[in-house]
Design a protein around this motif. Structure first.
Motif, PDB file in Angstrom:
ATOM      1  N   CYS A 152      -4.956   7.668  -7.400  1.00  0.00           N
ATOM      2  CA  CYS A 152      -5.814   6.576  -6.940  1.00  0.00           C
ATOM      3  C   CYS A 152      -5.832   5.505  -8.021  1.00  0.00           C
ATOM      4  CB  CYS A 152      -7.234   7.082  -6.645  1.00  0.00           C
ATOM      5  SG  CYS A 152      -8.071   7.737  -8.095  1.00  0.00           S
ATOM      6  N   ALA A 153      -6.751   4.569  -7.905  1.00  0.00           N
ATOM      7  CA  ALA A 153      -6.927   3.536  -8.924  1.00  0.00           C
ATOM      8  C   ALA A 153      -8.285   3.740  -9.588  1.00  0.00           C
ATOM      9  CB  ALA A 153      -6.839   2.153  -8.302  1.00  0.00           C
ATOM     10  N   CYS A 154      -8.462   3.174 -10.773  1.00  0.00           N
ATOM     11  CA  CYS A 154      -9.738   3.243 -11.469  1.00  0.00           C
ATOM     12  C   CYS A 154     -10.089   1.845 -11.989  1.00  0.00           C
ATOM     13  CB  CYS A 154      -9.691   4.256 -12.615  1.00  0.00           C
ATOM     14  SG  CYS A 154      -8.612   3.776 -13.993  1.00  0.00           S
TER      15      CYS A 154
ATOM     16  N   GLY B  63       3.906  -6.123  -6.264  1.00  0.00           N
ATOM     17  CA  GLY B  63       3.337  -4.876  -6.746  1.00  0.00           C
ATOM     18  C   GLY B  63       3.080  -3.902  -5.628  1.00  0.00           C
ATOM     19  N   GLY B  64       2.660  -2.696  -6.010  1.00  0.00           N
ATOM     20  CA  GLY B  64       2.341  -1.709  -5.005  1.00  0.00           C
ATOM     21  C   GLY B  64       1.850  -0.419  -5.611  1.00  0.00           C
ATOM     22  N   PHE B  65       1.308   0.432  -4.725  1.00  0.00           N
ATOM     23  CA  PHE B  65       0.758   1.730  -5.113  1.00  0.00           C
ATOM     24  C   PHE B  65       1.566   2.834  -4.441  1.00  0.00           C
ATOM     25  CE2 PHE B  65      -2.040   5.304  -3.960  1.00  0.00           C
ATOM     26  CZ  PHE B  65      -2.458   5.709  -5.228  1.00  0.00           C
ATOM     27  N   SER B  66       1.949   3.861  -5.204  1.00  0.00           N
ATOM     28  CA  SER B  66       2.643   5.033  -4.691  1.00  0.00           C
ATOM     29  C   SER B  66       3.937   4.619  -3.961  1.00  0.00           C
ATOM     30  CB  SER B  66       1.699   5.831  -3.777  1.00  0.00           C
ATOM     31  OG  SER B  66       2.206   7.117  -3.525  1.00  0.00           O
ATOM     32  N   GLN B  67       4.077   4.905  -2.679  1.00  0.00           N
ATOM     33  CA  GLN B  67       5.282   4.503  -1.958  1.00  0.00           C
ATOM     34  C   GLN B  67       5.478   2.994  -2.018  1.00  0.00           C
ATOM     35  OE1 GLN B  67       5.364   4.489   2.324  1.00  0.00           O
ATOM     36  NE2 GLN B  67       7.341   5.531   2.409  1.00  0.00           N
ATOM     37  N   GLY B  68       4.383   2.235  -1.955  1.00  0.00           N
ATOM     38  CA  GLY B  68       4.465   0.779  -2.061  1.00  0.00           C
ATOM     39  C   GLY B  68       4.906   0.325  -3.440  1.00  0.00           C
TER      40      GLY B  68
ATOM     41  N   HIS C 234       0.816  -1.210   0.000  1.00  0.00           N
ATOM     42  CA  HIS C 234       0.000   0.000   0.000  1.00  0.00           C
ATOM     43  C   HIS C 234       0.850   1.262   0.000  1.00  0.00           C
ATOM     44  CE1 HIS C 234       0.933   0.929   4.192  1.00  0.00           C
ATOM     45  NE2 HIS C 234       0.733  -0.353   4.487  1.00  0.00           N
ATOM     46  N   GLY C 235       0.188   2.407  -0.127  1.00  0.00           N
ATOM     47  CA  GLY C 235       0.868   3.689  -0.131  1.00  0.00           C
ATOM     48  C   GLY C 235       1.014   4.297   1.253  1.00  0.00           C
ATOM     49  N   LEU C 236       1.628   5.460   1.298  1.00  0.00           N
ATOM     50  CA  LEU C 236       1.903   6.175   2.547  1.00  0.00           C
ATOM     51  C   LEU C 236       0.619   6.466   3.316  1.00  0.00           C
ATOM     52  CD1 LEU C 236       4.004   7.759   4.292  1.00  0.00           C
ATOM     53  CD2 LEU C 236       3.472   9.744   2.874  1.00  0.00           C
ATOM     54  N   GLY C 237       0.635   6.150   4.620  1.00  0.00           N
ATOM     55  CA  GLY C 237      -0.490   6.457   5.488  1.00  0.00           C
ATOM     56  C   GLY C 237      -1.656   5.493   5.389  1.00  0.00           C
ATOM     57  N   ASP C 238      -1.517   4.464   4.589  1.00  0.00           N
ATOM     58  CA  ASP C 238      -2.605   3.508   4.358  1.00  0.00           C
ATOM     59  C   ASP C 238      -2.284   2.202   5.087  1.00  0.00           C
ATOM     60  OD1 ASP C 238      -4.948   2.486   3.306  1.00  0.00           O
ATOM     61  OD2 ASP C 238      -4.308   2.603   1.216  1.00  0.00           O
TER      62      ASP C 238
ATOM     63  N   LEU D 151      11.360 -13.350  -9.848  1.00  0.00           N
ATOM     64  CA  LEU D 151       9.935 -13.067  -9.699  1.00  0.00           C
ATOM     65  C   LEU D 151       9.205 -13.179 -11.027  1.00  0.00           C
ATOM     66  CD1 LEU D 151      10.291  -9.909  -7.408  1.00  0.00           C
ATOM     67  CD2 LEU D 151       9.667 -12.241  -6.683  1.00  0.00           C
ATOM     68  N   ALA D 152       7.875 -13.317 -10.951  1.00  0.00           N
ATOM     69  CA  ALA D 152       7.057 -13.456 -12.161  1.00  0.00           C
ATOM     70  C   ALA D 152       6.770 -12.108 -12.812  1.00  0.00           C
ATOM     71  CB  ALA D 152       5.746 -14.164 -11.824  1.00  0.00           C
ATOM     72  N   GLY D 153       6.757 -11.036 -12.016  1.00  0.00           N
ATOM     73  CA  GLY D 153       6.447  -9.736 -12.577  1.00  0.00           C
ATOM     74  C   GLY D 153       6.299  -8.696 -11.488  1.00  0.00           C
ATOM     75  N   VAL D 154       6.159  -7.433 -11.929  1.00  0.00           N
ATOM     76  CA  VAL D 154       5.975  -6.312 -11.012  1.00  0.00           C
ATOM     77  C   VAL D 154       4.836  -5.437 -11.520  1.00  0.00           C
ATOM     78  CG1 VAL D 154       7.031  -4.285  -9.939  1.00  0.00           C
ATOM     79  CG2 VAL D 154       8.430  -6.270 -10.423  1.00  0.00           C
ATOM     80  N   VAL D 155       3.968  -5.030 -10.591  1.00  0.00           N
ATOM     81  CA  VAL D 155       2.900  -4.068 -10.885  1.00  0.00           C
ATOM     82  C   VAL D 155       3.231  -2.789 -10.118  1.00  0.00           C
ATOM     83  CG1 VAL D 155       0.449  -3.552 -10.653  1.00  0.00           C
ATOM     84  CG2 VAL D 155       1.179  -5.889 -11.201  1.00  0.00           C
ATOM     85  N   ALA D 156       3.513  -1.714 -10.830  1.00  0.00           N
ATOM     86  CA  ALA D 156       3.961  -0.468 -10.205  1.00  0.00           C
ATOM     87  C   ALA D 156       2.958   0.632 -10.529  1.00  0.00           C
ATOM     88  CB  ALA D 156       5.355  -0.093 -10.711  1.00  0.00           C
ATOM     89  N   LEU D 157       2.174   1.045  -9.522  1.00  0.00           N
ATOM     90  CA  LEU D 157       1.089   1.999  -9.740  1.00  0.00           C
ATOM     91  C   LEU D 157       1.425   3.376  -9.160  1.00  0.00           C
ATOM     92  CD1 LEU D 157      -1.965  -0.240  -8.686  1.00  0.00           C
ATOM     93  CD2 LEU D 157      -0.745  -0.192 -10.875  1.00  0.00           C
ATOM     94  N   SER D 158       1.278   4.406  -9.976  1.00  0.00           N
ATOM     95  CA  SER D 158       1.381   5.802  -9.516  1.00  0.00           C
ATOM     96  C   SER D 158       2.616   6.031  -8.652  1.00  0.00           C
ATOM     97  CB  SER D 158       0.115   6.187  -8.726  1.00  0.00           C
ATOM     98  OG  SER D 158      -1.043   5.936  -9.479  1.00  0.00           O
TER      99      SER D 158
END
Length: 229
Positions: free
Chosen positions: A208-210, A116-121, A28-32, A136-143
């Protein structure tokens, strides 16, 4: 994604609907906390995949006036040239590598794990994938962005030179601007096999995510973690 700041230290887990032959570890991201993303992953789940959403430790964050909050490492500023918490980033990466090792002990080989992760994650997931010896099989890097990018080099990457990366970013992100994503993908293309890197942007999406992005993530996970008998 929002979460309870007082959450337990054990990861939020979405178990596989049948025998787990693969796993996704999502940060997760910062503060979450991991709870919101566990709910999001439950909405795009693949039956044989286990989803693990750990919670960051609570620590003071310089960016937020030293307020204590869940954070994988300290963030001084969102300026691209700002000083980075190198010690904290490397310590956090080691904790994620230990989580991967735990899943390997549980019977899921590392090449059947997507990180994978979002923002800081997302930043931490990229750094961990580039510096780990675990294939590893892959990476999901969001925002997100690539931490310690100036000290990373192609020669430092051992088993993940050909890793598949799905990098996503909102075009209207006011916190981690789109230029961070563009600079990150260009750096990744220098260090990894560029044909395995996918960069997707989403118009009018803020930090965010959509639904469209979540479906892209689902398809990426299914492709990188195909069903095995």
């Amino acid at each position: 994604m929002c979460g309870n700041i007082m959450s337990a230290s054990l990861p939020a887990i979405v178990p596989a609907a049948c025998r787990a032959t693969a796993a996704v570890i999502f940060l997760h991201g910062l503060g979450d906390t991991g709870h919101g993303w566990a709910e999001a992953m439950a909405g795009i789940r693949t039956p044989y995949v286990k989803y693990i959403c750990p919670h960051a430790p609570v620590m003071p964050v310089t960016l937020n006036m030293n307020m204590a909050m869940p954070s994988w490492f300290d963030i001084v500023s969102l300026n691209p040239e700002a000083e980075e918490d190198e010690t904290g980033i490397k310590r956090a990466a080691e904790s994620i590598k230990a989580l991967i090792d735990q899943e390997v002990k549980n019977g899921i080989p590392s090449h059947r794990i997507v990180l994978g992760g979002f923002s800081q994650g997302g930043a931490l997931s990229l750094y961990t994938a580039l510096t780990t010896h675990q294939k590893l099989a892959g990476v999901v890097a969001l925002s997100c962005w690539l931490p310690l990018r100036n000290s990373l080099s192609k020669s430092m990457i051992s088993n993940n030179k050909d890793i598949s990366v799905l990098q996503c970013h909102g075009e209207a992100d006011p916190l981690v601007p789109l230029i961070f994503g563009r600079l990150t993908v260009e750096k990744l293309k220098v260090m990894l096999n560029p044909s395995n890197i996918t960069f997707k942007t989403y118009s009018r999406m803020p930090h965010c995510a959509c639904p469209e992005e979540m479906m892209d993530i689902k398809q990426f996970i299914k492709k990188q973690l195909p069903k095995i008998n």
